[in-house]
Design a protein around this motif. Structure first.
Motif, PDB file in Angstrom:
ATOM      1  N   SER A  73       0.876  -1.551   0.200  1.00  0.00           N
ATOM      2  CA  SER A  73       0.101  -0.011   0.153  1.00  0.00           C
ATOM      3  C   SER A  73       0.815   1.528  -0.118  1.00  0.00           C
ATOM      4  CB  SER A  73      -0.757  -0.129   1.382  1.00  0.00           C
ATOM      5  OG  SER A  73      -0.197  -0.442   2.722  1.00  0.00           O
ATOM      6  N   GLN A  74       2.007   0.959  -0.021  1.00  0.00           N
ATOM      7  CA  GLN A  74       3.530   2.368   0.741  1.00  0.00           C
ATOM      8  C   GLN A  74       4.685   1.956  -0.023  1.00  0.00           C
ATOM      9  OE1 GLN A  74       3.612   4.135   3.850  1.00  0.00           O
ATOM     10  NE2 GLN A  74       4.278   5.927   3.430  1.00  0.00           N
ATOM     11  N   VAL A  75       5.137   2.848  -0.500  1.00  0.00           N
ATOM     12  CA  VAL A  75       6.373   2.919  -0.969  1.00  0.00           C
ATOM     13  C   VAL A  75       7.225   3.293  -0.689  1.00  0.00           C
ATOM     14  CG1 VAL A  75       8.063   2.470  -3.141  1.00  0.00           C
ATOM     15  CG2 VAL A  75       5.543   1.085  -3.264  1.00  0.00           C
ATOM     16  N   ARG A  76       8.498   3.485   0.428  1.00  0.00           N
ATOM     17  CA  ARG A  76       9.328   4.618   0.341  1.00  0.00           C
ATOM     18  C   ARG A  76      10.422   4.341  -1.001  1.00  0.00           C
ATOM     19  NH1 ARG A  76       8.430   3.754   7.013  1.00  0.00           N
ATOM     20  NH2 ARG A  76       6.481   4.113   6.918  1.00  0.00           N
ATOM     21  N   PHE A  77      10.922   5.002  -1.613  1.00  0.00           N
ATOM     22  CA  PHE A  77      12.283   5.317  -1.923  1.00  0.00           C
ATOM     23  C   PHE A  77      13.011   5.993  -1.147  1.00  0.00           C
ATOM     24  CE2 PHE A  77       8.519   6.090  -5.444  1.00  0.00           C
ATOM     25  CZ  PHE A  77       9.106   5.074  -5.811  1.00  0.00           C
ATOM     26  N   ILE A  78      14.479   5.531  -0.289  1.00  0.00           N
ATOM     27  CA  ILE A  78      15.305   5.795   0.003  1.00  0.00           C
ATOM     28  C   ILE A  78      16.604   6.386  -0.697  1.00  0.00           C
ATOM     29  CG2 ILE A  78      17.090   4.723   1.349  1.00  0.00           C
ATOM     30  CD1 ILE A  78      13.872   4.096   1.808  1.00  0.00           C
ATOM     31  N   GLY A  79      16.670   7.959  -0.710  1.00  0.00           N
ATOM     32  CA  GLY A  79      17.648   8.448  -1.460  1.00  0.00           C
ATOM     33  C   GLY A  79      17.068   9.365  -2.458  1.00  0.00           C
ATOM     34  N   GLY A  80      17.497  10.519  -2.988  1.00  0.00           N
ATOM     35  CA  GLY A  80      17.116  11.784  -4.017  1.00  0.00           C
ATOM     36  C   GLY A  80      17.162  10.700  -4.848  1.00  0.00           C
ATOM     37  N   LEU A  81      16.937  11.535  -6.187  1.00  0.00           N
ATOM     38  CA  LEU A  81      16.837  11.263  -7.574  1.00  0.00           C
ATOM     39  C   LEU A  81      17.990  10.567  -7.882  1.00  0.00           C
ATOM     40  CD1 LEU A  81      13.879  13.982  -8.958  1.00  0.00           C
ATOM     41  CD2 LEU A  81      13.745  11.458  -8.653  1.00  0.00           C
ATOM     42  N   ALA A  82      18.924  11.274  -7.237  1.00  0.00           N
ATOM     43  CA  ALA A  82      20.366  10.679  -7.536  1.00  0.00           C
ATOM     44  C   ALA A  82      20.527   9.343  -7.414  1.00  0.00           C
ATOM     45  CB  ALA A  82      21.699  11.856  -6.907  1.00  0.00           C
ATOM     46  N   ALA A  83      20.429   9.173  -6.759  1.00  0.00           N
ATOM     47  CA  ALA A  83      19.863   7.160  -5.841  1.00  0.00           C
ATOM     48  C   ALA A  83      19.223   6.452  -6.690  1.00  0.00           C
ATOM     49  CB  ALA A  83      19.865   7.366  -4.694  1.00  0.00           C
ATOM     50  N   LEU A  84      17.994   7.057  -6.958  1.00  0.00           N
ATOM     51  CA  LEU A  84      16.873   5.901  -7.566  1.00  0.00           C
ATOM     52  C   LEU A  84      16.313   7.001  -8.622  1.00  0.00           C
ATOM     53  CD1 LEU A  84      15.089   4.034  -4.752  1.00  0.00           C
ATOM     54  CD2 LEU A  84      16.220   3.401  -6.865  1.00  0.00           C
ATOM     55  N   THR A  85      16.730   7.259  -9.660  1.00  0.00           N
ATOM     56  CA  THR A  85      16.579   7.762 -11.097  1.00  0.00           C
ATOM     57  C   THR A  85      15.021   7.831 -11.057  1.00  0.00           C
ATOM     58  OG1 THR A  85      15.990   6.964 -12.749  1.00  0.00           O
ATOM     59  CG2 THR A  85      18.153   7.522 -12.603  1.00  0.00           C
ATOM     60  N   SER A  86      13.876   9.354 -11.608  1.00  0.00           N
ATOM     61  CA  SER A  86      12.112   9.402 -11.745  1.00  0.00           C
ATOM     62  C   SER A  86      11.906   7.906 -12.164  1.00  0.00           C
ATOM     63  CB  SER A  86      12.125  10.433 -12.700  1.00  0.00           C
ATOM     64  OG  SER A  86      12.487  10.639 -13.378  1.00  0.00           O
ATOM     65  N   THR A  87      13.059   7.687 -12.935  1.00  0.00           N
ATOM     66  CA  THR A  87      12.181   6.257 -14.352  1.00  0.00           C
ATOM     67  C   THR A  87      12.101   4.938 -13.554  1.00  0.00           C
ATOM     68  OG1 THR A  87      13.788   7.305 -16.288  1.00  0.00           O
ATOM     69  CG2 THR A  87      12.953   5.303 -16.542  1.00  0.00           C
ATOM     70  N   VAL A  88      13.155   5.084 -12.684  1.00  0.00           N
ATOM     71  CA  VAL A  88      13.136   3.178 -11.472  1.00  0.00           C
ATOM     72  C   VAL A  88      12.008   3.761 -11.083  1.00  0.00           C
ATOM     73  CG1 VAL A  88      14.179   2.894 -10.173  1.00  0.00           C
ATOM     74  CG2 VAL A  88      15.615   3.102 -11.675  1.00  0.00           C
ATOM     75  N   ARG A  89      12.275   4.833 -10.105  1.00  0.00           N
ATOM     76  CA  ARG A  89      10.614   5.311  -9.580  1.00  0.00           C
ATOM     77  C   ARG A  89       9.290   5.028  -9.972  1.00  0.00           C
ATOM     78  NH1 ARG A  89      12.352   9.454  -4.658  1.00  0.00           N
ATOM     79  NH2 ARG A  89      14.459   8.992  -4.728  1.00  0.00           N
ATOM     80  N   THR A  90       9.336   5.598 -12.100  1.00  0.00           N
ATOM     81  CA  THR A  90       8.415   5.320 -11.765  1.00  0.00           C
ATOM     82  C   THR A  90       7.693   3.705 -12.090  1.00  0.00           C
ATOM     83  OG1 THR A  90       7.529   7.228 -13.194  1.00  0.00           O
ATOM     84  CG2 THR A  90       6.635   5.577 -14.845  1.00  0.00           C
ATOM     85  N   GLN A  91       8.949   2.808 -12.635  1.00  0.00           N
ATOM     86  CA  GLN A  91       8.801   1.690 -13.235  1.00  0.00           C
ATOM     87  C   GLN A  91       8.034   0.472 -11.719  1.00  0.00           C
ATOM     88  OE1 GLN A  91      12.802   1.096 -14.625  1.00  0.00           O
ATOM     89  NE2 GLN A  91      12.557   0.912 -16.591  1.00  0.00           N
ATOM     90  N   ILE A  92       8.569   1.041 -10.995  1.00  0.00           N
ATOM     91  CA  ILE A  92       8.327   0.681  -9.579  1.00  0.00           C
ATOM     92  C   ILE A  92       7.135   0.963  -9.262  1.00  0.00           C
ATOM     93  CG2 ILE A  92       8.366   0.750  -6.953  1.00  0.00           C
ATOM     94  CD1 ILE A  92      11.856   1.376  -7.204  1.00  0.00           C
ATOM     95  N   LEU A  93       6.637   2.341  -9.102  1.00  0.00           N
ATOM     96  CA  LEU A  93       5.035   2.318  -8.940  1.00  0.00           C
ATOM     97  C   LEU A  93       4.257   1.870  -9.965  1.00  0.00           C
ATOM     98  CD1 LEU A  93       5.096   5.965  -8.172  1.00  0.00           C
ATOM     99  CD2 LEU A  93       4.889   4.248  -6.385  1.00  0.00           C
ATOM    100  N   ASP A  94       4.626   1.390 -11.013  1.00  0.00           N
ATOM    101  CA  ASP A  94       4.015   0.374 -11.955  1.00  0.00           C
ATOM    102  C   ASP A  94       3.877  -0.897 -11.794  1.00  0.00           C
ATOM    103  OD1 ASP A  94       3.329   2.693 -13.891  1.00  0.00           O
ATOM    104  OD2 ASP A  94       4.776   1.840 -15.466  1.00  0.00           O
ATOM    105  N   CYS A  95       4.684  -1.140 -11.304  1.00  0.00           N
ATOM    106  CA  CYS A  95       4.465  -3.177 -10.622  1.00  0.00           C
ATOM    107  C   CYS A  95       3.117  -3.272  -9.539  1.00  0.00           C
ATOM    108  CB  CYS A  95       6.415  -3.170 -10.192  1.00  0.00           C
ATOM    109  SG  CYS A  95       7.276  -3.230 -12.106  1.00  0.00           S
ATOM    110  N   VAL A  96       3.546  -1.993  -8.906  1.00  0.00           N
ATOM    111  CA  VAL A  96       2.707  -2.009  -7.558  1.00  0.00           C
ATOM    112  C   VAL A  96       1.179  -1.181  -7.846  1.00  0.00           C
ATOM    113  CG1 VAL A  96       4.776  -1.885  -6.202  1.00  0.00           C
ATOM    114  CG2 VAL A  96       3.352  -0.176  -5.957  1.00  0.00           C
TER     115      VAL A  96
END
Length: 97
Positions: A73-96
């Protein structure tokens, strides 16, 4: 590898230690300080963490997210965009979602 191992540890935490996928932490697997500090906080709250490269979603991480999407129900991204790019964040959210 570290990504497959993180997924296996998360599954173990859920099946054997009473942890859950309700809230999940995602950290880069290439720099340990973010994962090290956040892992302790997530674990204390009974949640698990997965790792992925910062610029692409690892297949083991994607599989774990998709397998447990109904529980997340909730995803916590650890670190800023230098750690996890917005592309990766979108891919993760698409999975869930």
């Amino acid at each position: 590898n570290r990504y497959e191992t993180a997924a296996l540890i998360a599954d173990y935490g859920v099946s054997e230690l009473g942890m859950g996928y309700d809230t999940i932490g995602i950290s880069t697997g290439t720099k340990f300080p973010d994962a090290l500090s956040a892992g302790a906080v997530l674990g204390e709250d009974g949640f698990v963490m997965l790792l992925t490269p910062g610029t692409s979603l690892h297949s083991a991480t994607q599989a774990a997210l998709e397998d447990n999407a109904d529980d997340i129900s909730q995803v916590r991204f650890i670190g800023g965009l230098a750690a996890l790019t917005s592309t990766v964040r979108t891919q993760i959210l698409d999975c869930v979602h």
